[in-house]
Structures are given as C-alpha cells and as structure tokens.
Design a protein around this motif. Structure first.
Motif, PDB file in Angstrom:
ATOM      1  N   GLY A  71       0.807  -1.210   0.000  1.00 12.26           N
ATOM      2  CA  GLY A  71       0.000   0.000   0.000  1.00 12.26           C
ATOM      3  C   GLY A  71       0.842   1.263   0.000  1.00 12.26           C
ATOM      4  O   GLY A  71       0.564   2.214  -0.738  1.00 12.26           O
ATOM      5  N   THR A  72       1.893   1.268   0.798  1.00 16.01           N
ATOM      6  CA  THR A  72       2.772   2.431   0.889  1.00 16.01           C
ATOM      7  C   THR A  72       3.506   2.657  -0.424  1.00 16.01           C
ATOM      8  O   THR A  72       3.595   3.787  -0.930  1.00 16.01           O
ATOM      9  N   PHE A  73       4.028   1.582  -1.003  1.00 21.46           N
ATOM     10  CA  PHE A  73       4.799   1.689  -2.239  1.00 21.46           C
ATOM     11  C   PHE A  73       3.913   2.121  -3.400  1.00 21.46           C
ATOM     12  O   PHE A  73       4.293   2.972  -4.211  1.00 21.46           O
ATOM     13  N   VAL A 107       0.886   9.254   5.425  1.00 18.04           N
ATOM     14  CA  VAL A 107       0.059   8.643   6.471  1.00 18.04           C
ATOM     15  C   VAL A 107       0.326   7.142   6.565  1.00 18.04           C
ATOM     16  O   VAL A 107       0.528   6.599   7.652  1.00 18.04           O
ATOM     17  N   LEU A 108       0.337   6.465   5.422  1.00 13.60           N
ATOM     18  CA  LEU A 108       0.474   5.006   5.425  1.00 13.60           C
ATOM     19  C   LEU A 108       1.842   4.527   5.879  1.00 13.60           C
ATOM     20  O   LEU A 108       1.959   3.453   6.475  1.00 13.60           O
ATOM     21  N   ILE A 109       2.890   5.288   5.615  1.00 16.28           N
ATOM     22  CA  ILE A 109       4.225   4.841   5.988  1.00 16.28           C
ATOM     23  C   ILE A 109       4.359   4.697   7.505  1.00 16.28           C
ATOM     24  O   ILE A 109       5.168   3.927   8.007  1.00 16.28           O
ATOM     25  N   VAL A 110       3.511   5.437   8.234  1.00 16.94           N
ATOM     26  CA  VAL A 110       3.518   5.336   9.696  1.00 16.94           C
ATOM     27  C   VAL A 110       2.393   4.440  10.200  1.00 16.94           C
ATOM     28  O   VAL A 110       2.612   3.510  10.984  1.00 16.94           O
ATOM     29  N   THR A 115      13.041  10.366   8.243  1.00 11.91           N
ATOM     30  CA  THR A 115      14.086  10.642   7.253  1.00 11.91           C
ATOM     31  C   THR A 115      13.769   9.964   5.936  1.00 11.91           C
ATOM     32  O   THR A 115      13.882  10.570   4.855  1.00 11.91           O
ATOM     33  N   VAL A 116      13.348   8.715   6.000  1.00 16.81           N
ATOM     34  CA  VAL A 116      13.006   7.972   4.787  1.00 16.81           C
ATOM     35  C   VAL A 116      11.761   8.568   4.130  1.00 16.81           C
ATOM     36  O   VAL A 116      11.674   8.649   2.892  1.00 16.81           O
ATOM     37  N   THR A 117      10.806   9.007   4.925  1.00 18.04           N
ATOM     38  CA  THR A 117       9.615   9.668   4.375  1.00 18.04           C
ATOM     39  C   THR A 117      10.013  10.885   3.557  1.00 18.04           C
ATOM     40  O   THR A 117       9.546  11.079   2.429  1.00 18.04           O
ATOM     41  N   ALA A 118      10.882  11.712   4.120  1.00 20.38           N
ATOM     42  CA  ALA A 118      11.317  12.930   3.433  1.00 20.38           C
ATOM     43  C   ALA A 118      12.119  12.607   2.174  1.00 20.38           C
ATOM     44  O   ALA A 118      11.889  13.201   1.112  1.00 20.38           O
ATOM     45  N   LEU A 119      13.053  11.673   2.282  1.00 19.27           N
ATOM     46  CA  LEU A 119      13.902  11.331   1.141  1.00 19.27           C
ATOM     47  C   LEU A 119      13.101  10.716   0.006  1.00 19.27           C
ATOM     48  O   LEU A 119      13.303  11.045  -1.171  1.00 19.27           O
ATOM     49  N   ALA A 120      12.177   9.824   0.348  1.00 21.41           N
ATOM     50  CA  ALA A 120      11.353   9.175  -0.685  1.00 21.41           C
ATOM     51  C   ALA A 120      10.453  10.193  -1.374  1.00 21.41           C
ATOM     52  O   ALA A 120      10.324  10.193  -2.609  1.00 21.41           O
ATOM     53  N   ALA A 121       9.830  11.065  -0.589  1.00 21.41           N
ATOM     54  CA  ALA A 121       8.944  12.082  -1.171  1.00 21.41           C
ATOM     55  C   ALA A 121       9.722  13.029  -2.080  1.00 21.41           C
ATOM     56  O   ALA A 121       9.282  13.343  -3.193  1.00 21.41           O
TER      57      ALA A 121
END
Length: 250
Positions: A20-22, A80-83, A111-117
């Motif tokens: 879902g996140t991916f 939202v989903l990543i957490v 950190t991963v949320t920011a980098l991925a976005a």
C-alpha cells in the motif's frame, strides 16, 4: 554500518515491501503527469476559443504548477500510510525489537519519508511542468522563465514538508482513518473555500497547505514566509507524533 544507518536502510526496505505504501508513492507519478497534461490541454482550448471560463490571472508558467494541488493528495496518503501501517498491522512491535531506541526509529522513519517524497517529487514536478507547456503548444512557456526555477524548487520542498506533516499527524493518531479523513478534504477543498470567505480569509492563509502553496507561486513575494509557516506546522506535527510514539505501550 552504524545503528542509525541500519535503521534508515530498514525503513527503505519497508517502503518497498509494504504494498500500500509503495503503490501510494508510485501513483504520484501518473496522477501528477495526467493532471498536468489535462490542465494544459484545457487551458489551450480556453485560450483559443476565448472562453470566459479562463482565469483572469492565468499564466502558462503558473499553469505548469497548479496540478500539484491534486498530485499532493497521493503523497499525503503515502505519508500517512508509511507510519500508520505499522501500528495497524502490529509490525511496530517488531520494529522496536530491532531498533529499541524509539527516537532513533522515529527519526529513521521520518528521514526515509522525506527522502522518498523528495526523490519522487523532484523529477515529476519538472516533467509535469514540461508536459503542461507541451500541451499548451504555442501558448506555453519555457522552464527557465522568470520565477519558474524558484517555484519548481519550492514545489519540491512543499511536497516533502507536506508528506512529513502527514506522517507526523498519522504518528499522533496512530491510525490512517482520522488523518486521511481530515487532511484530504482540508487540502482538496476545505482551506480553498475558507481562503475566499471574507471572515476566514486571513486565518486560512496560515493553514499548512495554503501557506506552503506560496512557495510554488511563480510571482509570489512571500514564498519564504509561506515556507516558515509550513515548517512550523510540520515541526509541530513531528513533535506531537514523537511524543505519542515514545509513550506508546508496545
């Protein structure tokens, strides 16, 4: 490899492994490009037919960035989903066994949320702008037009901060339902409506999305003010999320 680097690597693996996140992250690409093309074609038709429906303040430069309003909805879902997916599935307990220090785990996830976005937003924003200009045809503008490079960079920062803001809200709520029920209507229509009502117009300027949108307004004179306001909202959401995460009874 340090413990922090290992935690960040593990979070990247989760992004790829949780469907879902991916999917939410990947959907940002076609949604943004499609809206960009649709907006350009629609504007071209309106210009060539002298349609009264064309905005009086229309410019091809700004048209290349307007589609972000819709594309950002997908990144909000991603944030939202990543957490929330880990809390809902119980995987957060497993994550805490692997990374017992809650602050380190939380920092790695954000950190991963920011980098991925940012990694997805940067190329997609440029491509979407170019697609809009191509759809506008002879009415289009160049990517190096006055104010455009700054607005494109501001758009990347805006989407990154909004993704973090959504992740912080999700960490505070520990679920996906409430954050999505509040954030999506707010960004899609809520603050837009408040921004045109006399009694709430001034207040709406300080909502996170409305403040941040100044960063991607080509002729904006207060982009840095908008950045500062959105940064405060994001920091507050992340701080609240961390406090909830730290007190969570695993």
């Amino acid at each position: 490899m340090s413990e922090t680097a290992a935690a960040i690597r593990a979070e990247f693996t989760k992004v790829r492994g949780i469907r879902g996140t991916f999917v939410a992250l990947l959907l940002f690409v076609p949604v943004s490009v499609f809206i960009a093309a649709l907006g350009g074609w629609s504007a071209k038709g309106a210009i060539e037919s002298d349609s009264p429906g064309l905005r009086s303040d229309f410019t091809p430069e700004q048209a290349g960035l307007d589609g972000i309003l819709y594309g950002q909805l997908v990144l909000l879902v991603f944030g939202v989903l990543i957490v929330s997916s880990e809390y809902a599935s119980g995987m957060m307990r497993v994550s805490l066994l692997a990374v017992p220090r809650r602050g380190r785990l939380y920092a790695a996830k954000m950190t991963v949320t920011a980098l991925a976005a940012a990694a997805v937003a940067a190329p997609v924003i440029v491509v979407s702008y170019l697609v809009t200009q191509a759809a506008l045809g002879s009415h289009g503008s160049s990517i190096d037009a006055n104010g455009v490079p700054r607005a494109l960079a501001g758009a990347v920062v805006y989407l990154t901060l909004m993704s973090l803001f959504a992740a912080g809200v999700a960490a505070t709520a520990r679920s996906a339902v409430l954050p999505l029920a509040v954030l999506l209507p707010m960004v899609l229509a809520g603050t837009q409506i408040l921004s045109v009502i006399g009694a709430t117009k001034e207040v709406a300027r300080y909502f996170p999305d409305q403040a941040g949108m100044r960063m991607l307004t080509v002729q904006s004179h207060d982009a840095y003010t908008g950045f500062a306001v959105l940064l405060v909202w994001t920091a507050a959401a992340l701080a609240a999320g961390y406090l909830r995460h730290r007190r969570w009874d695993a």
